[in-house]
Design a protein around this motif. Structure first.
Motif, mmCIF file in Angstrom:
data_model
loop_
_atom_site.group_PDB
_atom_site.id
_atom_site.type_symbol
_atom_site.label_atom_id
_atom_site.label_comp_id
_atom_site.label_asym_id
_atom_site.label_seq_id
_atom_site.Cartn_x
_atom_site.Cartn_y
_atom_site.Cartn_z
ATOM 1 N N LYS A 118 0.870 -1.185 0.000
ATOM 2 C CA LYS A 118 0.000 0.000 0.000
ATOM 3 C C LYS A 118 0.903 1.229 0.000
ATOM 4 C CE LYS A 118 -1.934 -1.073 3.870
ATOM 5 N NZ LYS A 118 -2.798 -1.006 5.081
ATOM 6 N N VAL A 119 0.973 1.902 -1.137
ATOM 7 C CA VAL A 119 1.847 3.067 -1.268
ATOM 8 C C VAL A 119 1.021 4.335 -1.084
ATOM 9 C CG1 VAL A 119 3.378 4.339 -2.821
ATOM 10 C CG2 VAL A 119 3.409 1.838 -2.810
ATOM 11 N N TYR A 120 1.469 5.195 -0.174
ATOM 12 C CA TYR A 120 0.812 6.474 0.090
ATOM 13 C C TYR A 120 1.770 7.596 -0.295
ATOM 14 C CZ TYR A 120 -2.401 3.598 2.836
ATOM 15 O OH TYR A 120 -3.312 2.649 3.236
ATOM 16 N N LEU A 121 1.313 8.482 -1.169
ATOM 17 C CA LEU A 121 2.133 9.603 -1.623
ATOM 18 C C LEU A 121 1.759 10.844 -0.811
ATOM 19 C CD1 LEU A 121 2.027 9.081 -5.496
ATOM 20 C CD2 LEU A 121 3.685 8.199 -3.840
ATOM 21 N N VAL A 122 2.751 11.441 -0.159
ATOM 22 C CA VAL A 122 2.532 12.593 0.715
ATOM 23 C C VAL A 122 3.248 13.794 0.107
ATOM 24 C CG1 VAL A 122 2.805 13.521 3.036
ATOM 25 C CG2 VAL A 122 2.420 11.059 2.711
ATOM 26 N N PHE A 123 2.471 14.752 -0.409
ATOM 27 C CA PHE A 123 3.035 15.960 -0.992
ATOM 28 C C PHE A 123 3.203 16.965 0.147
ATOM 29 C CE2 PHE A 123 0.960 13.644 -4.369
ATOM 30 C CZ PHE A 123 1.960 13.625 -5.332
ATOM 31 N N TYR A 124 4.458 17.172 0.518
ATOM 32 C CA TYR A 124 4.837 17.767 1.797
ATOM 33 C C TYR A 124 5.130 19.263 1.648
ATOM 34 C CZ TYR A 124 7.772 18.161 6.085
ATOM 35 O OH TYR A 124 8.326 18.515 7.293
ATOM 36 N N GLY A 125 4.168 20.121 2.037
ATOM 37 C CA GLY A 125 4.428 21.546 2.121
ATOM 38 C C GLY A 125 3.680 22.392 1.112
ATOM 39 N N THR A 126 3.392 23.624 1.520
ATOM 40 C CA THR A 126 2.591 24.537 0.707
ATOM 41 C C THR A 126 3.273 24.957 -0.588
ATOM 42 O OG1 THR A 126 3.493 26.383 2.004
ATOM 43 C CG2 THR A 126 1.364 25.507 2.690
ATOM 44 N N GLN A 127 4.593 24.731 -0.697
ATOM 45 C CA GLN A 127 5.280 25.124 -1.928
ATOM 46 C C GLN A 127 4.819 24.320 -3.136
ATOM 47 O OE1 GLN A 127 6.734 24.296 1.023
ATOM 48 N NE2 GLN A 127 8.799 25.164 1.196
ATOM 49 N N TRP A 128 4.112 23.216 -2.922
ATOM 50 C CA TRP A 128 3.541 22.497 -4.067
ATOM 51 C C TRP A 128 2.501 23.359 -4.785
ATOM 52 C CZ3 TRP A 128 5.147 18.260 -6.520
ATOM 53 C CH2 TRP A 128 6.016 17.391 -5.859
ATOM 54 N N GLY A 129 1.920 24.347 -4.104
ATOM 55 C CA GLY A 129 1.000 25.280 -4.754
ATOM 56 C C GLY A 129 -0.447 24.838 -4.654
ATOM 57 N N THR A 130 -1.238 25.331 -5.587
ATOM 58 C CA THR A 130 -2.679 25.050 -5.598
ATOM 59 C C THR A 130 -2.941 23.667 -6.165
ATOM 60 O OG1 THR A 130 -3.149 27.401 -5.897
ATOM 61 C CG2 THR A 130 -4.912 25.846 -6.423
ATOM 62 N N GLN A 131 -3.751 22.887 -5.477
ATOM 63 C CA GLN A 131 -4.059 21.528 -5.918
ATOM 64 C C GLN A 131 -5.258 21.516 -6.854
ATOM 65 O OE1 GLN A 131 -4.712 18.707 -2.764
ATOM 66 N NE2 GLN A 131 -5.334 17.061 -4.144
ATOM 67 N N SER A 132 -5.143 20.718 -7.918
ATOM 68 C CA SER A 132 -6.254 20.451 -8.834
ATOM 69 C C SER A 132 -6.267 18.954 -9.116
ATOM 70 C CB SER A 132 -6.088 21.251 -10.136
ATOM 71 O OG SER A 132 -5.989 22.634 -9.894
ATOM 72 N N THR A 133 -7.175 18.537 -9.980
ATOM 73 C CA THR A 133 -7.273 17.128 -10.348
ATOM 74 C C THR A 133 -7.371 17.013 -11.856
ATOM 75 O OG1 THR A 133 -8.456 16.681 -8.280
ATOM 76 C CG2 THR A 133 -8.542 14.976 -9.974
ATOM 77 N N ASN A 134 -6.594 16.096 -12.461
ATOM 78 C CA ASN A 134 -6.644 15.925 -13.910
ATOM 79 C C ASN A 134 -7.676 14.869 -14.293
ATOM 80 O OD1 ASN A 134 -5.472 13.393 -13.456
ATOM 81 N ND2 ASN A 134 -3.433 14.011 -14.158
ATOM 82 N N GLY A 135 -7.746 14.586 -15.573
ATOM 83 C CA GLY A 135 -8.760 13.670 -16.077
ATOM 84 C C GLY A 135 -8.586 12.240 -15.619
ATOM 85 N N ASN A 136 -7.386 11.891 -15.123
ATOM 86 C CA ASN A 136 -7.151 10.536 -14.605
ATOM 87 C C ASN A 136 -7.429 10.430 -13.115
ATOM 88 O OD1 ASN A 136 -6.233 9.462 -17.107
ATOM 89 N ND2 ASN A 136 -4.207 10.343 -16.760
ATOM 90 N N GLY A 137 -7.919 11.529 -12.523
ATOM 91 C CA GLY A 137 -8.173 11.518 -11.097
ATOM 92 C C GLY A 137 -6.933 11.738 -10.258
#
Length: 642
Positions: A118-137
């Motif tokens: 079970k792999v969990y991806l953690v995007f760590y910190g506000t510098q990643w910017g604004t989150q959106s979602t693409n067509g693949n979810g």
């Protein structure tokens, strides 16, 4: 203790002090960021006799005297130094061969991931910017200029699909009571790593509760992994037995000072050698990795290694490298590592095959999976005595394949009940699927049979991942967005709601500001126009404030945004001496500090849709300590209702 600044001029001449400090800081920042090159110096090799201080013998290894950096993939340049040193040593006389891996006996009963990963991806910190979602979810981010985030998600979704055999190399490794310490092969009654059918991505999380440190320590990365386990609801040792948390730091950061040394490493929370001491976990052992935004290192971390331009070649290779090593050595070094005493001593399966050029035996290559192709490297195989980019399924079984049907992106309204039945299928039709979900909008929950019900309580857009698992631990997942709107039949009054948003009137009103904050000097240029809000920058104990009350219309989604520039004379990379706090009412939206200093402005944005129909106060508070200036400059504010 830092020396105290003395002799700073009081108002009205403080701007001159700030301009001088800013100029000196700019040069220091350029050097620290690698934009001003210093003359290269010859580096003497550490004495080989020092190898006894750690399990890694090669003095050029990034894991040398840093034992928590398990499976650290060196940069190409550092790897060349390691190979040259190894070639200069006399080969050890060992019966099994210099690259053979052996079993470490397990730690806390764990050697390998012998279930479905079970792999969990953690995007760590506000510098990643604004989150959106693409067509693949997949989650996407405005600060991800290379488009690395969705590729990471697609890669882990694709492992074990499309008959790929890159991951099948793992099926020769095992643990369990029937595997003796020092074994170089697995008995038939061992607990083998199964072939990872149907993908291994179990969830993603954008931890934007604060900025990622400019140079996170190993301890901070381990603590983030423990925090992520609780976020995903993995609050027992059993739920973390086959879990793996990838801590992905954003562009422009330097986690564990990786630049020029290595490209990634993995560890587990039980390692007591982490900088700052052991990470405490009450939820079982936590396997995690440090995944820098290593495109920032260019070809040294694999950009263009296989493809042209190959921007993400090294990105997917290092993600795959660390996952392979975690799977075969989950709690290092209780799994499979090199214990031959050769120059490979202490290395794991992927370490032994690092940076072999495409086209060579065991070289890196593009691996085609179910829906995509990804650059990967080979991993060592005991049973073939070679680096394998493809391998037959051996001790592990192919397992079941679980598929979760994607229902498409969903929408709803605050206060209106929803009901959505998720469906899936299993290649073994006798199995019953058990469903879980992450990222559901507030007020919603999922039953074990896959029915999502509840009444949404908060407006906003969520990235939802639903996972189904059968009794063999085979699992599959799907992702989609769920947008919850406020009640009231639409936005009553859309548009920009802040007064004097760019401060171009030259006065504060309708803002309330400390004396001198609204400024048009050139020492800190505005983002646009001539005026901006300049807080702090004195180099002495000081507090500046800036606030405005604003009404967010009912029925509206609302986004608060502003451009922020921070520069500083502080030289520390670990301690936040000067801080800017951003609040809505009494709630803190974000805190920035001298650690976030960078050239230019950065856009910051926050979803305030939950405050629709209310009048709130937006407030900036800049606090500076007794020495070494930090300037917080805010411009082009906005509160957009839609």
């Amino acid at each position: 203790m830092r020396s105290q600044n003395t002799g700073h001029r009081p108002n009205p001449l403080r701007r001159l002090t700030r301009r001088g400090a800013a100029a000196l800081t700019s040069a220091a920042a350029l050097i620290a960021g690698g934009m001003l090159a210093l003359a290269p110096q010859a580096v003497a090799a550490p004495a080989a006799s020092q190898a006894s201080s750690g399990s890694v013998a090669n003095p050029y290894s990034p894991a040398y005297q840093h034992p928590y950096r398990h499976g650290a993939l060196p940069t190409l340049q550092q790897h060349a130094k390691m190979k040259a040193w190894a070639a200069s040593q006399k080969s050890a006389s060992v019966a099994t061969g210099p690259e053979t891996l052996s079993y470490g006996g397990g730690i806390d009963g764990i050697g390998v991931q012998s279930g479905h990963s079970k792999v969990y991806l953690v995007f760590y910190g506000t510098q990643w910017g604004t989150q959106s979602t693409n067509g693949n979810g997949d989650a996407t981010f405005s600060g991800d200029s290379a488009g690395a985030a969705p590729v990471a998600q697609e890669m882990f979704k694709d492992i074990g699909t499309g008959n790929e055999r890159w991951s099948a190399d793992l099926t020769q490794w095992c643990d369990g009571p029937n595997v003796t310490t020092g074994a170089t092969s697995c008995p038939a009654n061992a607990n083998f790593v199964p072939y990872q059918s149907g993908g291994v991505l179990a969830g993603t999380w954008y931890d934007n509760s604060g900025a990622s440190p400019s140079a996170a320590t190993g301890h901070q990365l381990g603590a983030e992994a423990v925090k992520a386990a609780s976020h995903f609801g993995n609050t027992t040792a059993a739920s973390n037995r086959d879990a793996y948390y990838v801590i992905l730091s954003p562009h422009g950061t330097n986690p564990d000072n990786y630049q020029g040394q290595y490209c990634a490493w993995h560890d587990w929370n039980g390692d007591t050698t982490l900088t700052g001491g052991a990470v405490t976990s009450t939820v079982g052992d936590i396997a995690f990795s440090n995944q820098p935004y290593n495109m920032d290192s260019g070809s040294g971390c694999g950009v263009g290694f296989i493809n042209s331009p190959g921007t993400l070649d090294g990105w997917t290779m290092t993600l795959g490298h660390e996952w392979h090593e975690m799977m075969s050595d989950q709690n290092p070094a209780g799994g499979w590592t090199n214990q031959t005493g050769s120059s490979y001593n202490g290395q794991e399966n992927s370490d032994e095959c690092a940076w072999i050029a495409p086209g060579q035996t065991g070289g890196a290559a593009n691996v085609t999976m179910g829906t995509g192709t990804f650059a990967e490297q080979a991993s060592w195989s005991n049973d073939t005595n070679a680096c394998a980019i493809s391998h037959a399924i051996v001790g592990g079984t192919t397992g079941n394949t679980v598929t979760v049907n994607n229902p498409g992106n969903q929408s709803g309204t605050v206060g209106t009940a929803v009901s959505l039945q998720m469906t899936g299928s299993d290649s073994d039709t006798s199995q019953t699927l058990t469903y879980t979900a992450t990222g559901l909008p507030a007020g919603l929950s999922i039953s074990s049979s896959g029915k999502i019900t509840g009444t949404p309580t908060t407006a906003g857009t969520s990235s939802v991942t639903v996972t189904a698992k059968d009794s063999t631990n085979a699992s599959g997942s799907t992702s989609f967005t769920w947008t919850i709107s406020t009640t009231g039949g639409g936005c009553a009054s859309p548009g920009q709601k802040l007064g004097n948003p760019g401060f171009e009137t030259g006065t504060a009103a309708p803002w309330t500001a400390s004396t001198g904050v609204i400024d048009n000097s050139t020492g800190e240029p505005a983002h646009s126009g001539s005026w901006k809000a300049w807080m702090d920058g004195y180099g002495s104990a000081h507090t500046d404030t800036l606030s405005q009350s604003v009404t967010i219309p009912s029925g509206c989604s609302a986004t608060f945004s502003f451009y922020l520039h921070i520069d500083t004379a502080e030289t520390t990379t670990t301690t936040a001496y000067d801080k800017l706090t951003v609040q809505v009412g009494s709630t803190t939206l974000a805190t920035y500090s001298n650690l976030n200093a960078a050239s230019g402005y950065a856009l910051k944005s926050f979803d305030l849709s939950s405050y629709a129909g209310q009048t709130v106060t937006l407030k900036f508070t800049g606090t500076e300590d007794s020495s070494l200036q930090t300037s917080f400059v805010v411009d082009d504010t906005a509160l957009n209702a839609s």
